[in-house]
Design an enzyme around this catalytic site. Structure first.
Site, PDB file in Angstrom:
ATOM      1  N   ARG A 201       0.198   6.303   7.268  1.00  0.00           N
ATOM      2  CA  ARG A 201       0.796   6.672   6.187  1.00  0.00           C
ATOM      3  C   ARG A 201      -0.002   8.261   5.528  1.00  0.00           C
ATOM      4  NH1 ARG A 201       1.579   1.107   3.930  1.00  0.00           N
ATOM      5  NH2 ARG A 201       1.093  -0.244   4.899  1.00  0.00           N
TER       6      ARG A 201
ATOM      7  N   LYS B 291      17.217   4.140   0.885  1.00  0.00           N
ATOM      8  CA  LYS B 291      18.323   3.448   2.140  1.00  0.00           C
ATOM      9  C   LYS B 291      19.570   3.064   1.473  1.00  0.00           C
ATOM     10  CE  LYS B 291      15.110   2.294   5.295  1.00  0.00           C
ATOM     11  NZ  LYS B 291      14.794   1.606   6.569  1.00  0.00           N
TER      12      LYS B 291
ATOM     13  N   LYS C 251       1.069  -1.462  -0.115  1.00  0.00           N
ATOM     14  CA  LYS C 251       0.273  -0.069  -0.381  1.00  0.00           C
ATOM     15  C   LYS C 251       0.688   1.570  -0.056  1.00  0.00           C
ATOM     16  CE  LYS C 251      -2.886  -2.552   3.066  1.00  0.00           C
ATOM     17  NZ  LYS C 251      -3.527  -2.802   4.447  1.00  0.00           N
ATOM     18  N   GLY C 252       2.134   1.091   0.266  1.00  0.00           N
ATOM     19  CA  GLY C 252       3.081   2.442   0.425  1.00  0.00           C
ATOM     20  C   GLY C 252       3.021   3.322   0.028  1.00  0.00           C
TER      21      GLY C 252
ATOM     22  N   ASP D 161       4.173   3.002   6.225  1.00  0.00           N
ATOM     23  CA  ASP D 161       3.682   2.451   7.194  1.00  0.00           C
ATOM     24  C   ASP D 161       4.633   2.269   8.490  1.00  0.00           C
ATOM     25  OD1 ASP D 161       3.838   0.423   6.089  1.00  0.00           O
ATOM     26  OD2 ASP D 161       2.902  -0.505   7.754  1.00  0.00           O
TER      27      ASP D 161
ATOM     28  N   ASP E 148      14.566  -1.047   0.316  1.00  0.00           N
ATOM     29  CA  ASP E 148      15.280  -0.424   2.192  1.00  0.00           C
ATOM     30  C   ASP E 148      17.048  -2.148   1.390  1.00  0.00           C
ATOM     31  OD1 ASP E 148      15.890  -0.849   4.297  1.00  0.00           O
ATOM     32  OD2 ASP E 148      14.629  -2.562   4.529  1.00  0.00           O
TER      33      ASP E 148
ATOM     34  N   PHE F 129      13.897   3.974   9.809  1.00  0.00           N
ATOM     35  CA  PHE F 129      13.016   3.720   9.880  1.00  0.00           C
ATOM     36  C   PHE F 129      12.291   4.985   9.267  1.00  0.00           C
ATOM     37  CE2 PHE F 129       8.882   1.840   9.312  1.00  0.00           C
ATOM     38  CZ  PHE F 129       9.400   0.870   8.867  1.00  0.00           C
ATOM     39  N   VAL F 130      11.328   5.062   8.474  1.00  0.00           N
ATOM     40  CA  VAL F 130      10.709   6.339   8.387  1.00  0.00           C
ATOM     41  C   VAL F 130       9.230   6.329   8.707  1.00  0.00           C
ATOM     42  CG1 VAL F 130      12.333   7.638   7.672  1.00  0.00           C
ATOM     43  CG2 VAL F 130      11.169   5.900   6.036  1.00  0.00           C
TER      44      VAL F 130
ATOM     45  N   GLU G 213       7.448   2.679  -6.343  1.00  0.00           N
ATOM     46  CA  GLU G 213       7.349   1.686  -5.230  1.00  0.00           C
ATOM     47  C   GLU G 213       7.789   3.506  -4.242  1.00  0.00           C
ATOM     48  OE1 GLU G 213       7.558   0.187  -3.186  1.00  0.00           O
ATOM     49  OE2 GLU G 213       8.459  -1.624  -3.666  1.00  0.00           O
ATOM     50  N   ASP G 214       7.294   2.487  -2.598  1.00  0.00           N
ATOM     51  CA  ASP G 214       7.302   3.722  -1.625  1.00  0.00           C
ATOM     52  C   ASP G 214       9.008   4.055  -1.550  1.00  0.00           C
ATOM     53  OD1 ASP G 214       7.565   1.712  -0.412  1.00  0.00           O
ATOM     54  OD2 ASP G 214       6.501   1.896   0.981  1.00  0.00           O
TER      55      ASP G 214
HETATM   56  P1  IMP Z   1      13.265  -4.001   0.835  1.00  0.00           P
HETATM   57  O1  IMP Z   1      12.394  -5.505  -0.297  1.00  0.00           O
HETATM   58  O2  IMP Z   1      14.280  -4.441   2.119  1.00  0.00           O
HETATM   59  O3  IMP Z   1      13.609  -3.136  -0.601  1.00  0.00           O
HETATM   60  O4  IMP Z   1      11.875  -3.747   1.865  1.00  0.00           O
HETATM   61  C1  IMP Z   1      10.729  -2.383   0.811  1.00  0.00           C
HETATM   62  C2  IMP Z   1       9.705  -2.447   1.389  1.00  0.00           C
HETATM   63  O5  IMP Z   1      10.248  -2.746   2.807  1.00  0.00           O
HETATM   64  C3  IMP Z   1       9.430  -1.389   1.637  1.00  0.00           C
HETATM   65  O6  IMP Z   1       8.566  -1.229   0.145  1.00  0.00           O
HETATM   66  C4  IMP Z   1       8.653  -0.514   2.815  1.00  0.00           C
HETATM   67  O7  IMP Z   1       7.140  -1.383   2.279  1.00  0.00           O
HETATM   68  C5  IMP Z   1       8.963  -1.417   3.209  1.00  0.00           C
HETATM   69  N1  IMP Z   1       9.582  -0.132   4.044  1.00  0.00           N
HETATM   70  C6  IMP Z   1      11.607  -0.796   3.812  1.00  0.00           C
HETATM   71  N2  IMP Z   1      11.704   0.341   5.089  1.00  0.00           N
HETATM   72  C7  IMP Z   1      10.580   1.402   5.094  1.00  0.00           C
HETATM   73  C8  IMP Z   1      10.662   2.627   5.903  1.00  0.00           C
HETATM   74  O8  IMP Z   1      11.700   2.679   6.463  1.00  0.00           O
HETATM   75  N3  IMP Z   1       8.853   2.967   6.061  1.00  0.00           N
HETATM   76  C9  IMP Z   1       8.050   1.973   6.123  1.00  0.00           C
HETATM   77  N4  IMP Z   1       8.286   0.619   5.336  1.00  0.00           N
HETATM   78  C10 IMP Z   1       9.528   0.069   4.808  1.00  0.00           C
HETATM   79 MG    MG Z   2       6.158  -1.502  -0.023  1.00  0.00          MG
END
Ligand code: IMP
Ligand code: MG
Length: 192
Positions: free
Chosen positions: A174, A140, A52-53, A168, A112, A161-162, A108-109
């Site tokens: 959100r 990040k 949903k982000g 969220d 990470d 973490f934001v 994507e939001d």
């Molecule tokens: P990744 O697979 O580790 O890159 O994760 C990406 C997903 O993790 C994002 O689409 C978010 O849903 C969630 N996520 C990663 N960091 C944050 C954060 O700081 N705040 C909120 N959601 C996050």
């Molecule tokens: Mg996400």
């Protein structure tokens, strides 16, 4: 803003509303410039929002773009509700649209570890799109575990973490209009 029940505390705006507007406008210019010769009213750019982000960012970006777009959504989940990505990606809702021969831009939001995006890029590539690109509102880079391409990045942030602007923490915050850091309050911290 403190949340006494969960012991979480919201910091000041890390990315404020004016900066968000600037980021969206800059990304929209870059993306429109790249796709203007590739897409048309008959073959619009397919924006795939990752639920949903990405919903808040996607709604701003879609309206700022100068090229024809259509919208679709995908819901994926890494297992668990922790603030650490587990690396295991599960599809909760798949696309409604066939993407063969379409220009696809994943929205994507935040990136990470990059594991979600790596999975999505492979998943989409197998369906024969004309092209795949990714736009992420936030990045990040310090947290990256895999080398995955992100064509458009709104802004890089430190390893915090934001929440807000779609992001969220356990489905909370959100709808905050800016991006804030969320911190765990130490048990012997202040009473406020
Ligand atoms: P990744 O697979 O580790 O890159 O994760 C990406 C997903 O993790 C994002 O689409 C978010 O849903 C969630 N996520 C990663 N960091 C944050 C954060 O700081 N705040 C909120 N959601 C996050
Ligand atoms: Mg996400």
């Amino acid at each position: 803003m403190d949340d006494k029940i969960s012991g979480m505390h919201l910091g000041s705006c890390l990315v404020g509303e004016d900066e968000i507007t600037e980021i969206v406008e800059r990304l929209a210019r870059e993306i429109s410039g790249h796709y203007e010769s590739l897409v048309s009213e008959e073959n619009p750019l397919l924006l795939v929002g990752i639920l949903k982000g990405a919903v808040v960012f996607l709604s701003d970006l879609a309206r700022a773009l100068d090229v024809p777009v259509s919208l679709d959504f995908m819901a994926v989940s890494s297992y668990g509700a922790s603030t650490d990505s587990s690396g295991v990606v599960r599809i909760l809702h798949d696309l409604d649209t066939p993407i063969e021969d379409r220009h696809v831009l994943i929205v994507e939001d935040i990136v990470d570890t990059g594991l979600t995006l790596q999975y999505l890029r492979e998943h989409f590539s197998a369906r024969g799109p004309a092209s795949i690109g990714v736009v992420a509102f936030l990045d990040k880079p310090d947290r990256r575990a895999v080398d995955v391409a992100v064509e458009y990045v709104g802004r890089s942030i430190p390893d915090e973490f934001v929440v807000g602007y779609g992001l969220d923490w356990n489905q909370r915050h959100r709808a905050l209009p800016c991006v804030r850091v969320i911190e765990e309050m130490s048990s012997e911290g202040e009473n406020g």
